[in-house]
Design a protein around this motif. Structure first.
Motif, mmCIF file in Angstrom:
data_model
loop_
_atom_site.group_PDB
_atom_site.id
_atom_site.type_symbol
_atom_site.label_atom_id
_atom_site.label_comp_id
_atom_site.label_asym_id
_atom_site.label_seq_id
_atom_site.Cartn_x
_atom_site.Cartn_y
_atom_site.Cartn_z
ATOM 1 N N VAL A 262 0.843 -1.205 0.000
ATOM 2 C CA VAL A 262 0.000 0.000 0.000
ATOM 3 C C VAL A 262 0.870 1.245 0.000
ATOM 4 N N LEU A 263 1.914 1.244 0.842
ATOM 5 C CA LEU A 263 2.800 2.407 0.909
ATOM 6 C C LEU A 263 3.537 2.631 -0.403
ATOM 7 N N ALA B 122 16.250 5.233 5.215
ATOM 8 C CA ALA B 122 15.636 4.644 6.410
ATOM 9 C C ALA B 122 16.257 5.247 7.666
ATOM 10 N N GLY B 123 17.568 5.466 7.658
ATOM 11 C CA GLY B 123 18.224 6.103 8.793
ATOM 12 C C GLY B 123 17.776 7.540 8.955
ATOM 13 N N LEU B 124 17.651 8.240 7.834
ATOM 14 C CA LEU B 124 17.161 9.614 7.869
ATOM 15 C C LEU B 124 15.736 9.662 8.408
ATOM 16 N N ALA B 125 14.893 8.731 7.945
ATOM 17 C CA ALA B 125 13.489 8.689 8.372
ATOM 18 C C ALA B 125 13.379 8.385 9.863
ATOM 19 N N ALA B 126 14.171 7.428 10.345
ATOM 20 C CA ALA B 126 14.139 7.074 11.767
ATOM 21 C C ALA B 126 14.549 8.267 12.626
ATOM 22 N N ALA B 127 15.583 8.988 12.176
ATOM 23 C CA ALA B 127 16.047 10.149 12.932
ATOM 24 C C ALA B 127 15.009 11.275 12.909
ATOM 25 N N TYR B 128 14.444 11.534 11.736
ATOM 26 C CA TYR B 128 13.446 12.601 11.611
ATOM 27 C C TYR B 128 12.209 12.280 12.441
ATOM 28 N N ALA B 129 11.788 11.006 12.430
ATOM 29 C CA ALA B 129 10.629 10.599 13.234
ATOM 30 C C ALA B 129 10.932 10.744 14.717
ATOM 31 N N VAL C 89 9.585 0.422 6.988
ATOM 32 C CA VAL C 89 10.292 1.376 6.139
ATOM 33 C C VAL C 89 11.408 0.710 5.331
ATOM 34 N N GLU C 90 12.261 -0.059 5.985
ATOM 35 C CA GLU C 90 13.355 -0.696 5.246
ATOM 36 C C GLU C 90 12.862 -1.690 4.199
ATOM 37 N N PRO C 91 11.866 -2.556 4.512
ATOM 38 C CA PRO C 91 11.332 -3.419 3.443
ATOM 39 C C PRO C 91 10.725 -2.620 2.285
ATOM 40 N N MET C 92 10.101 -1.492 2.586
ATOM 41 C CA MET C 92 9.495 -0.677 1.526
ATOM 42 C C MET C 92 10.572 -0.060 0.628
ATOM 43 N N LEU C 93 11.661 0.413 1.230
ATOM 44 C CA LEU C 93 12.718 1.061 0.455
ATOM 45 C C LEU C 93 13.578 0.066 -0.306
ATOM 46 N N GLY C 94 13.698 -1.155 0.226
ATOM 47 C CA GLY C 94 14.529 -2.163 -0.434
ATOM 48 C C GLY C 94 16.007 -1.883 -0.246
ATOM 49 N N GLU C 95 16.817 -2.519 -1.072
ATOM 50 C CA GLU C 95 18.255 -2.338 -0.970
ATOM 51 C C GLU C 95 18.674 -1.019 -1.609
ATOM 52 N N TRP C 96 19.715 -0.437 -1.030
ATOM 53 C CA TRP C 96 20.219 0.825 -1.553
ATOM 54 C C TRP C 96 21.457 0.583 -2.391
ATOM 55 N N ASN C 97 21.485 1.202 -3.556
ATOM 56 C CA ASN C 97 22.643 1.126 -4.444
ATOM 57 C C ASN C 97 23.350 2.479 -4.417
ATOM 58 N N ILE D 253 9.406 10.606 0.272
ATOM 59 C CA ILE D 253 9.799 11.053 1.609
ATOM 60 C C ILE D 253 8.602 11.072 2.557
ATOM 61 N N LEU D 254 7.502 11.699 2.135
ATOM 62 C CA LEU D 254 6.333 11.782 3.010
ATOM 63 C C LEU D 254 5.700 10.413 3.229
ATOM 64 N N THR D 255 5.714 9.564 2.203
ATOM 65 C CA THR D 255 5.172 8.212 2.365
ATOM 66 C C THR D 255 6.041 7.403 3.319
ATOM 67 N N THR D 256 7.344 7.621 3.272
ATOM 68 C CA THR D 256 8.244 6.945 4.208
ATOM 69 C C THR D 256 7.956 7.363 5.640
ATOM 70 N N MET D 257 7.547 8.623 5.838
ATOM 71 C CA MET D 257 7.271 9.118 7.179
ATOM 72 C C MET D 257 5.872 8.741 7.669
ATOM 73 N N LEU D 258 4.954 8.446 6.753
ATOM 74 C CA LEU D 258 3.564 8.176 7.133
ATOM 75 C C LEU D 258 3.411 7.022 8.128
ATOM 76 N N PRO D 259 4.109 5.873 7.950
ATOM 77 C CA PRO D 259 3.945 4.784 8.933
ATOM 78 C C PRO D 259 4.301 5.186 10.356
ATOM 79 N N TYR D 260 5.300 6.062 10.500
ATOM 80 C CA TYR D 260 5.664 6.533 11.839
ATOM 81 C C TYR D 260 4.502 7.317 12.450
ATOM 82 N N SER D 261 3.903 8.192 11.646
ATOM 83 C CA SER D 261 2.798 9.017 12.138
ATOM 84 C C SER D 261 1.613 8.149 12.552
ATOM 85 N N VAL D 262 1.267 7.169 11.721
ATOM 86 C CA VAL D 262 0.127 6.293 12.011
ATOM 87 C C VAL D 262 0.410 5.428 13.240
#
Length: 526
Positions: free
Chosen positions: A17-18, A168-175, A239-247, A484-493
């Motif tokens: 969904v995300l 994911a690290g940025l999102a965790a810190a911002y949250a 968040v990490e499963p949604m973002l997948g692996e980073w290249n 970015i906002l979708t990555t932050m949405l799960p934290y808010s919910v």
């Protein structure tokens, strides 16, 4: 019949969904264009609702009538042109961000920050890295907004060094910083500020009522642990499963790729601990400026005031102090490791850092206009007051009323960013109303803080959102605001659900919110 893919390889429903929400959000224009569009929408809305008014309580306690002013009027057009530069220079995060980034930039380019993260990775079990990061971010509210500038980019840098997705690290810190801004193990500058407004509102109904800075202390201590656990879980499970692996090939040219998580060498450790010793001396000096009663950064405390009141100027200077805290050990590390051979190297590192901030400066100009337009027209304040009046008219009582108020607080945060400014005109409406319904002013304040915190993470009016976008584009140069906002949405919910449940349990079981503070209130003589 072909075997189906293993269940664990399939993204779960929440992630799918995300991903769809992110795909839709990524169709939005560039963040710069988006702020231009939002500013234009404010201009149009101000013309459509021109003349609408409401009684609004100011932070000073005075009641005034605010009226929506049209930006398409002669006065409004004149104001937009004449105030454009002031709006840019007055954009709250601009000065603090650039100031702190000078110190961080030098420390990063000498390798001091990268080395510190490598030592952290070697010292903390990997299973605890995310929780450690989030907890540090929640606690950063001790130094006001500095956590946004300091810890958010470090979260991305830390995850990149571990081979995890830096967003994911940025999102965790911002949250952790934004969602946990009202939670802490210590009393921060926000506590007495909100307590004064709450007490002032309570006095309109009960002149003898007093609210102190520790009004929500017990609740906020538990909330600190809640935010840490929830944000850690969301980061690793959603968040990490949604973002997948980073290249790393996705990164911009500003990403050096030097961040590594391997064991530091002996020479690096020696340089780091020498620099750390210098940093400890600088930190002690900075702390002394806040502790010493004769410090030029200490303010006089009025009779009946709180000790934290003396630290107002200290917190005002915190960005400069943090820049010094990074730049001195960074220089020492660079000298020992020979990445700094003269003062010219330091100057180049600082100027190179400012060169990478060009995108943020441009974005800040447009974002500054948007925020200023919203404030000048009074649309935010009047929207909040009308929402409060609507809730009052519904006629709810008991826990449904408290939860409805929490929801209004969360919604109003999407229109008015400042926690204290918003509470200044909401407290006089809600505190007396809910006192008559049997709720203490302190529990009303606690509900407000929960509502305000959970949407801090996703509000477009968050002044630090532009810098988060710029930090993210360092690691994924084509990242869009939708992702970015979708990555932050799960934290808010997730925080919205769990923190609300915590509040319900707290009230239902009659637990004290702070020393000697109950969630219930009885009218004198009632």
């Amino acid at each position: 019949m072909a075997a189906s893919a293993p269940r664990e390889e399939r993204p779960n429903l929440v992630v799918r969904v995300l991903e769809k929400i992110a795909a839709a959000g990524n169709r939005l224009p560039d963040p710069l264009t988006l702020f231009v569009i939002m500013a234009a929408m404010v201009v149009v809305a101000s013309a459509l609702f021109a003349g609408a008014s409401a009684e609004v309580r100011q932070p000073s306690g005075e009641l005034s009538t605010q009226t929506v002013q049209s930006l398409l009027s002669w006065e409004g057009i004149r104001w937009m042109f004449l105030s454009a530069i002031d709006n840019f220079m007055g954009f709250a995060p601009l000065g603090p961000v650039l100031t702190v980034m000078i110190g961080i930039g030098v420390a990063e380019r000498t390798g001091f920050i990268t080395m510190g993260l490598r030592v952290l990775v070697a010292s903390v079990p990997r299973s605890m890295i995310t929780a450690t990061l989030v907890f540090a971010c929640v606690m950063s509210s001790m130094v006001a907004d500095a956590g946004y500038v300091v810890l958010t980019p470090l979260g991305a840098l830390l995850f990149a060094g571990l081979g995890r997705h830096p967003i994911a690290g940025l999102a965790a810190a911002y949250a952790g910083v934004s969602g946990g801004f009202s939670a802490n193990l210590l009393i921060t500058g926000l506590d007495p500020m909100l307590a004064r407004l709450t007490g002032q509102a309570a006095e309109t109904l009960d002149p003898t009522y007093a609210v102190n800075a520790t009004a929500n202390y017990y609740f906020l201590v538990v909330s600190t642990l809640l935010v840490t656990v929830v944000c850690t879980w969301v980061t690793t499970k959603i968040v990490e499963p949604m973002l997948g692996e980073w290249n790393p090939s996705q990164a911009s040219d500003e990403y050096s790729g030097d961040e590594q998580a391997e064991e530091p060498g002996a020479e690096e450790r020696r340089a780091f601990f020498i620099a750390l010793g210098v940093g400890a001396v600088v930190a002690a000096g900075i702390a002394f400026l806040g502790i010493w009663s004769g410090s030029p950064l200490r303010d006089p405390v009025e009779p009946g005031g709180l000790p934290v009141d003396a630290l107002h100027s200290y917190f005002e200077a915190v960005e400069v102090l943090i820049a010094l805290l990074f730049i001195f050990p960074g220089i020492v590390y660079g000298v020992v490791m020979k990445s700094i051979k003269s003062d010219k190297d330091v100057a180049k590192m600082a100027s190179d850092t400012m060169g990478t901030m060009g995108a943020y400066v441009v974005l800040a100009f447009v974002a500054g206009q948007f925020v200023a337009y919203f404030n000048w027209t009074s649309l935010g304040a009047i929207t909040a007051v009308r929402g409060a009046e609507g809730l009052e008219a519904i006629g709810l009582t008991g826990m449904p009323l408290l939860l409805a108020f929490l929801g209004v607080s969360a919604a109003m945060n999407l229109f008015v960013g400042s926690a204290s400014a918003k509470w200044a005109f909401m407290a006089p409406i809600f505190v007396p109303m809910m006192m008559m319904m049997g709720f203490s002013p302190e529990v009303v304040q606690a509900a407000y803080r929960v509502g305000d915190s959970i949407t801090n993470i996703i509000t477009p009016l968050m002044p630090y959102l532009p810098i988060i976008i710029v930090f993210a584009q360092r690691y994924v140069k084509d990242i869009k605001i939708g992702t970015i906002l979708t990555t932050m949405l799960p934290y808010s919910v997730a925080l919205g659900i769990t923190w609300t449940i915590l509040l319900i349990v707290w009230v239902q079981f009659g637990l004290p919110l702070g020393p000697g503070v109950s969630a219930t209130y009885a009218m004198p003589g009632g």
